[in-house]
Design an enzyme around this catalytic site. Structure first.
Site, mmCIF file in Angstrom:
data_model
loop_
_atom_site.group_PDB
_atom_site.id
_atom_site.type_symbol
_atom_site.label_atom_id
_atom_site.label_comp_id
_atom_site.label_asym_id
_atom_site.label_seq_id
_atom_site.Cartn_x
_atom_site.Cartn_y
_atom_site.Cartn_z
ATOM 1 N N HIS A 46 -1.115 0.999 11.740
ATOM 2 C CA HIS A 46 -0.435 0.778 10.455
ATOM 3 C C HIS A 46 0.863 1.568 10.546
ATOM 4 O O HIS A 46 0.904 2.741 10.139
ATOM 5 C CB HIS A 46 -1.272 1.304 9.282
ATOM 6 C CG HIS A 46 -2.445 0.453 8.923
ATOM 7 N ND1 HIS A 46 -2.315 -0.830 8.443
ATOM 8 C CD2 HIS A 46 -3.766 0.695 8.953
ATOM 9 C CE1 HIS A 46 -3.508 -1.330 8.182
ATOM 10 N NE2 HIS A 46 -4.416 -0.427 8.497
ATOM 11 N N ARG A 65 0.843 -1.208 0.000
ATOM 12 C CA ARG A 65 0.000 0.000 0.000
ATOM 13 C C ARG A 65 0.875 1.255 0.000
ATOM 14 O O ARG A 65 0.540 2.251 -0.636
ATOM 15 C CB ARG A 65 -0.884 0.036 1.259
ATOM 16 C CG ARG A 65 -2.053 -0.901 1.234
ATOM 17 C CD ARG A 65 -2.921 -0.707 2.468
ATOM 18 N NE ARG A 65 -3.620 0.571 2.470
ATOM 19 C CZ ARG A 65 -4.326 1.033 3.506
ATOM 20 N NH1 ARG A 65 -4.415 0.338 4.613
ATOM 21 N NH2 ARG A 65 -4.951 2.183 3.437
ATOM 22 N N ARG A 94 -8.125 -1.689 12.558
ATOM 23 C CA ARG A 94 -8.180 -0.678 11.513
ATOM 24 C C ARG A 94 -9.291 0.262 11.927
ATOM 25 O O ARG A 94 -10.319 -0.167 12.452
ATOM 26 C CB ARG A 94 -8.562 -1.292 10.165
ATOM 27 C CG ARG A 94 -7.627 -2.380 9.710
ATOM 28 C CD ARG A 94 -8.102 -2.993 8.424
ATOM 29 N NE ARG A 94 -7.736 -2.182 7.281
ATOM 30 C CZ ARG A 94 -8.166 -2.433 6.038
ATOM 31 N NH1 ARG A 94 -8.988 -3.418 5.803
ATOM 32 N NH2 ARG A 94 -7.783 -1.678 5.039
ATOM 33 N N LYS A 152 5.710 12.713 14.625
ATOM 34 C CA LYS A 152 5.875 11.866 15.812
ATOM 35 C C LYS A 152 5.036 10.603 15.612
ATOM 36 O O LYS A 152 3.818 10.638 15.713
ATOM 37 C CB LYS A 152 5.393 12.577 17.089
ATOM 38 C CG LYS A 152 5.865 11.838 18.339
ATOM 39 C CD LYS A 152 5.070 12.165 19.574
ATOM 40 C CE LYS A 152 3.751 11.460 19.629
ATOM 41 N NZ LYS A 152 3.844 9.980 19.549
ATOM 42 N N GLU A 169 -8.241 12.472 12.057
ATOM 43 C CA GLU A 169 -8.822 11.194 11.588
ATOM 44 C C GLU A 169 -8.919 10.291 12.799
ATOM 45 O O GLU A 169 -7.906 9.749 13.253
ATOM 46 C CB GLU A 169 -7.929 10.565 10.509
ATOM 47 C CG GLU A 169 -7.772 11.396 9.244
ATOM 48 C CD GLU A 169 -9.075 11.556 8.467
ATOM 49 O OE1 GLU A 169 -10.013 10.761 8.687
ATOM 50 O OE2 GLU A 169 -9.150 12.492 7.659
ATOM 51 N N GLU A 183 4.600 5.779 19.863
ATOM 52 C CA GLU A 183 5.748 5.227 20.608
ATOM 53 C C GLU A 183 5.635 3.702 20.701
ATOM 54 O O GLU A 183 6.615 3.029 21.024
ATOM 55 C CB GLU A 183 5.863 5.866 22.005
ATOM 56 C CG GLU A 183 4.645 5.799 22.887
ATOM 57 C CD GLU A 183 3.608 6.885 22.570
ATOM 58 O OE1 GLU A 183 3.754 7.573 21.551
ATOM 59 O OE2 GLU A 183 2.645 7.015 23.345
ATOM 60 N N PRO A 242 -0.922 6.869 14.725
ATOM 61 C CA PRO A 242 -1.240 5.772 15.657
ATOM 62 C C PRO A 242 -0.404 4.531 15.368
ATOM 63 O O PRO A 242 0.396 4.509 14.436
ATOM 64 C CB PRO A 242 -2.710 5.510 15.361
ATOM 65 C CG PRO A 242 -2.822 5.757 13.894
ATOM 66 C CD PRO A 242 -1.830 6.844 13.554
HETATM 67 P P1 NAD Z 1 -3.956 7.068 20.305
HETATM 68 O O1 NAD Z 1 -4.972 8.150 20.157
HETATM 69 O O2 NAD Z 1 -3.778 6.424 21.621
HETATM 70 O O3 NAD Z 1 -2.487 7.616 19.890
HETATM 71 C C1 NAD Z 1 -2.279 8.240 18.651
HETATM 72 C C2 NAD Z 1 -1.048 9.133 18.734
HETATM 73 O O4 NAD Z 1 -1.307 10.206 19.632
HETATM 74 C C3 NAD Z 1 0.210 8.449 19.236
HETATM 75 O O5 NAD Z 1 1.296 8.850 18.428
HETATM 76 C C4 NAD Z 1 0.363 9.017 20.634
HETATM 77 O O6 NAD Z 1 1.691 9.077 21.075
HETATM 78 C C5 NAD Z 1 -0.150 10.418 20.432
HETATM 79 N N1 NAD Z 1 -0.499 11.131 21.670
HETATM 80 C C6 NAD Z 1 -0.655 10.633 22.924
HETATM 81 N N2 NAD Z 1 -0.975 11.639 23.776
HETATM 82 C C7 NAD Z 1 -1.038 12.777 23.039
HETATM 83 C C8 NAD Z 1 -1.341 14.136 23.343
HETATM 84 N N3 NAD Z 1 -1.668 14.542 24.566
HETATM 85 N N4 NAD Z 1 -1.314 15.039 22.352
HETATM 86 C C9 NAD Z 1 -1.004 14.668 21.097
HETATM 87 N N5 NAD Z 1 -0.714 13.394 20.747
HETATM 88 C C10 NAD Z 1 -0.730 12.465 21.704
HETATM 89 O O7 NAD Z 1 -4.325 6.029 19.169
HETATM 90 P P2 NAD Z 1 -3.729 4.586 18.945
HETATM 91 O O8 NAD Z 1 -4.167 3.739 20.086
HETATM 92 O O9 NAD Z 1 -2.308 4.664 18.575
HETATM 93 O O10 NAD Z 1 -4.534 4.170 17.618
HETATM 94 C C11 NAD Z 1 -5.799 3.609 17.645
HETATM 95 C C12 NAD Z 1 -6.878 4.618 17.345
HETATM 96 O O11 NAD Z 1 -6.606 5.297 16.112
HETATM 97 C C13 NAD Z 1 -8.219 3.961 17.159
HETATM 98 O O12 NAD Z 1 -9.207 4.707 17.837
HETATM 99 C C14 NAD Z 1 -8.441 4.035 15.657
HETATM 100 O O13 NAD Z 1 -9.782 3.985 15.272
HETATM 101 C C15 NAD Z 1 -7.790 5.318 15.326
HETATM 102 N N6 NAD Z 1 -7.464 5.366 13.901
HETATM 103 C C16 NAD Z 1 -8.171 6.211 13.078
HETATM 104 C C17 NAD Z 1 -7.932 6.238 11.702
HETATM 105 C C18 NAD Z 1 -8.679 7.151 10.774
HETATM 106 O O14 NAD Z 1 -8.203 7.384 9.671
HETATM 107 N N7 NAD Z 1 -9.833 7.659 11.137
HETATM 108 C C19 NAD Z 1 -6.972 5.390 11.186
HETATM 109 C C20 NAD Z 1 -6.280 4.532 12.049
HETATM 110 C C21 NAD Z 1 -6.534 4.536 13.399
#
Ligand code: NAD
Length: 482
Positions: A161, A109, A289, A183, A256, A186, A158
Site C-alpha cells: 500500500h 483511506r 495485504r 524510507k 507489523e 524501493e 512495504p
Molecule cells: P519487505 O520485508 O521485503 O520490505 C519492507 C521494507 O523493508 C522495504 O522498505 C525494504 O526496503 C526494507 N528493508 C529491506 N532490507 C532491510 C533491512 N536489512 N533492514 C531494514 N529494512 C530493510 O516487505 P515487502 O515485500 O515490501 O512487503 C510485503 C510484506 O509486508 C508481507 O510479508 C506482508 O504481510 C507484510 N505486511 C505487513 C503488514 C502488517 O501491518 N502486519 C502490512 C502490510 C504488509
C-alpha cells in the site's frame, strides 16, 4: 484479461527530501510499471552521509506546533489529497500494478487516516489520580501527560500500500509533534514523495519529515542503529522484521509483519455471504495485504457448495490492465512474485490439491486462483502467499478448525462465518491472533482502531492512529500538592 489502455508517461527523475530539500544523486533505483515492465521513474540511492544529515537535522529541530496547528496541517493535507485523488491513484497504480479501483480506494483511506489523526491531535489523553485514596494517602494529585520522543523516529514501509502504509506512520508522528525519517519501499517509493510534498505545502515544518530512498544494504543499518533514533516503526515481511528486532537494540520497536489469515466457515454460515467475503478478502489489492485471506477453512458439510460459489465469484472477477477502471484486479508487484505463486500452487497440485480455476500467468499478471482439498501442511497454506490464491482446507469440527488456524507461525487477523454464539465466543477466546472479525473480512478495521498481530506477525504492539500515537510518545508522570 483486458488489453493495455495507456502507455506510461516519460521517465520521472525523483529526488530525496532531506528536511524538504530536494537532493538528487547519480546512483539511482529504477521504478517499473509491473504491467509492462517499463521504467517509469528513478529515485536516488541515498549515501550514508545523506542519511546522517537527515537525522542530524531532525534531532536538532524541536517541534513547537500547537495541537490546533497540527490539526490544521493534517486536515489541510487531507483536502489537498482529495483534490488530487485521480493523479495520486494513477501514481500508485503505475508503481505497484494495483488496479485503479484499488488505488482509488487507497487514496480514500489516506484521507480517513488524516481525519482521525487530526482529531486525535486535539485530544489530551492525560490522566489525573487523586492521592487521598487509602488510609496513608494525602492531599496530592498525580497527573500524566504525553510528550513527543526526545529522539527521531525511523519509519520503514512495504510495497503493498504505497500510500496507506506510509501515512499510518507519518500522520501519527505529526499529530504527536515528532520528527521522522521515512524510507518507503524501493519498489513503490513515488507516492511517499508526493505525500511529503503535500504535507510541506500544508504547513508542516520540513525538519519534521525527511524521505530517503536507497539500497537497504547500504543505508538500513544506519537507520536502525543511529544514536539519535529512539523508535523504529516497520511494516514488512517477517525476515526483515526479525532482523530489525535484533539490530535496533535499546530502541522502541513497532513491528507489523506478515500474516496468513484464515476465513473460517462453519456449517451454519450463510454460504453466499461467506463466499463473497472470501473472494473479496482474497483478491482485493491483488491479494497483497497483510490481512488478505490466505487460507479458507471450510466445514466439510458445506465445502462443496462454498467452493462452487467461490469459483463462480472468482471467474466473474475481471483482471488485467491496471489502468482500466472497470478492472477488479491488476498485477502483483513483479514477475518474480507471480512466478513464486505459480510454483507453490503447482507444488500443491502435485501433492493432491485440486485446481478449480486460475493459475494462469503473464508477466506480473497472475489470475485469481482457487485450490480445493488443500492439506494445511502444504507450502501454499503453511507459508504466507502474498498474492491472489485461495486454498480451501476442509475441516470436521470447530476444534479441528481452531487447531488448523493456529497451526502456522503467524497470528495477525481472522474472519469467522457463523451465527452461533457458542462458536463465536470460542473463536474469540481460542484463535491466537490480533483480531477476530465475525462475518467480515480479516482486513476490516477503522484507521483509528487498534490493529496488529502476535507470534511472527508482530510483537503485540498495535498500530492504527490511536495506538501509534501512544507508542510514538513518552508518558510523563508528575504530582502536585492539591
Ligand atoms: P519487505 O520485508 O521485503 O520490505 C519492507 C521494507 O523493508 C522495504 O522498505 C525494504 O526496503 C526494507 N528493508 C529491506 N532490507 C532491510 C533491512 N536489512 N533492514 C531494514 N529494512 C530493510 O516487505 P515487502 O515485500 O515490501 O512487503 C510485503 C510484506 O509486508 C508481507 O510479508 C506482508 O504481510 C507484510 N505486511 C505487513 C503488514 C502488517 O501491518 N502486519 C502490512 C502490510 C504488509
Amino acid at each position: 484479461m483486458s488489453q493495455p489502455m495507456m502507455k506510461p508517461a516519460d521517465i520521472h527523475i525523483e529526488a530525496l527530501r532531506i528536511a524538504g530539500e530536494r537532493v538528487y544523486r547519480d546512483e539511482v533505483i529504477e521504478v517499473t510499471y509491473p504491467y509492462t515492465g517499463e521504467v517509469i521513474a528513478t529515485v536516488p540511492k541515498a549515501t550514508l552521509e545523506d542519511v546522517r544529515r537527515a537525522y542530524r537535522i531532525a534531532r536538532d529541530y524541536k517541534p513547537t506546533l500547537t495541537r490546533y496547528e497540527r490539526y490544521k496541517i493534517l486536515m489541510r493535507a487531507g483536502e489537498i489529497i482529495a483534490s488530487r485523488l485521480d493523479e495520486i491513484s494513477r501514481t500508485i497504480t503505475m508503481e505497484s500494478g494495483l488496479c485503479r479501483k484499488d488505488s482509488l480506494y487507497e487514496v480514500g483511506r489516506a484521507s480517513d487516516v488524516l481525519l482521525f489523526a487530526a482529531n486525535q491531535a486535539l485530544v489530551d489523553d492525560g490522566q489525573v489520580f487523586s492521592c487521598d485514596l487509602t488510609h496513608h494517602g494525602k492531599s496530592r494529585k498525580v497527573y500524566t501527560m504525553r510528550e513527543p520522543l526526545l529522539g527521531v523516529i525511523t519509519a520503514i514501509t512495504p510495497f503493498n500500500h504505497p500510500l496507506n502504509q506510509v501515512i499510518h506512520k507519518v500522520a501519527p508522528s505529526i499529530a504527536t509533534n515528532n520528527r521522522m525519517v521515512l524510507k518507503p519501499s524501493e519498489k513503490t517509493p513515488l507516492t511517499a514523495f508526493i505525500l511529503a510534498d503535500i504535507l510541506y505545502e500544508a504547513g508542516l515544518p520540513p525538519q519534521m519529515l525527511s524521505v530517503i530512498t536507497g539500497d537497504p544494504r547500504v543505508i538500513a543499518d544506519e537507520m536502525l542503529t543511529h544514536p539519535d533514533v529512539d523508535l523504529v516503526t516497520f511494516t514488512g515481511g517477517v525476515a526483515i522484521g526479525k532482523y530489525i528486532a535484533g539490530k535496533a537494540t535499546y530502541k522502541r520497536q513497532i513491528l507489523e509483519l506478515g500474516g496468513n489469515d484464515p476465513i473460517i466457515v462453519m456449517e451454519d454460515a450463510d454460504i453466499e455471504e461467506a463466499a463473497t467475503l472470501a473472494a473479496s478478502g482474497s483478491y482485493k489489492n491483488s491479494g497483497q495485504r497483510c490481512t488478505a485471506i490466505k487460507r479458507m477453512l471450510v466445514h466439510e458439510a458445506v465445502a462443496d457448495r462454498f467452493v462452487e460459489l467461490l469459483v463462480q465469484k472468482t471467474r466473474a472477477l475481471k483482471y488485467g490492465d491496471p489502468m482500466d477502471k472497470s478492472v477488479d484486479m491488476g498485477t502483483v508487484i513483479d514477475e518474480a512474485a507471480a512466478i513464486q505463486f505459480e510454483r507453490v500452487v503447482n507444488e500443491a497440485i502435485a501433492g493432491g490439491a485440486k485446481l478449480m480455476c486460475g493459475n494462469v500467468r503473464r508477466g506480473a499478471l497472475y489470475s485469481p486462483t482457487v485450490l480445493d482439498r488443500v492439506d494445511p501442511e502444504m507450502t501454499v497454506a503453511k507459508q504466507e502467499t502474498f498474492g491472489p490464491v485461495s486454498p480451501v482446507i476442509r475441516f470436521k469440527d470447530i476444534d479441528d478448525a481452531i487447531r488448523i488456524s493456529n497451526g502456522t507461525a503467524y497470528g495477525l487477523s481472522s474472519a469467522v462465518c457463523t451465527n452461533r454464539l457458542d462458536y463465536i465466543t470460542k473463536f474469540i477466546r481460542e484463535l491466537n491472533v490480533g483480531s477476530v472479525n465475525v462475518r467480515e473480512v480479516p482486513g476490516y478495521r477503522l484507521e483509528l482502531t487498534p490493529f496488529g498481530g502476535i507470534k511472527d506477525s508482530g510483537l503485540g504492539y498495535k498500530e492504527g492512529v490511536l495506538e501509534a500515537m501512544k507508542s510514538f510518545t513518552n508518558s510523563k508522570t508528575y504530582s502536585l500538592p492539591w
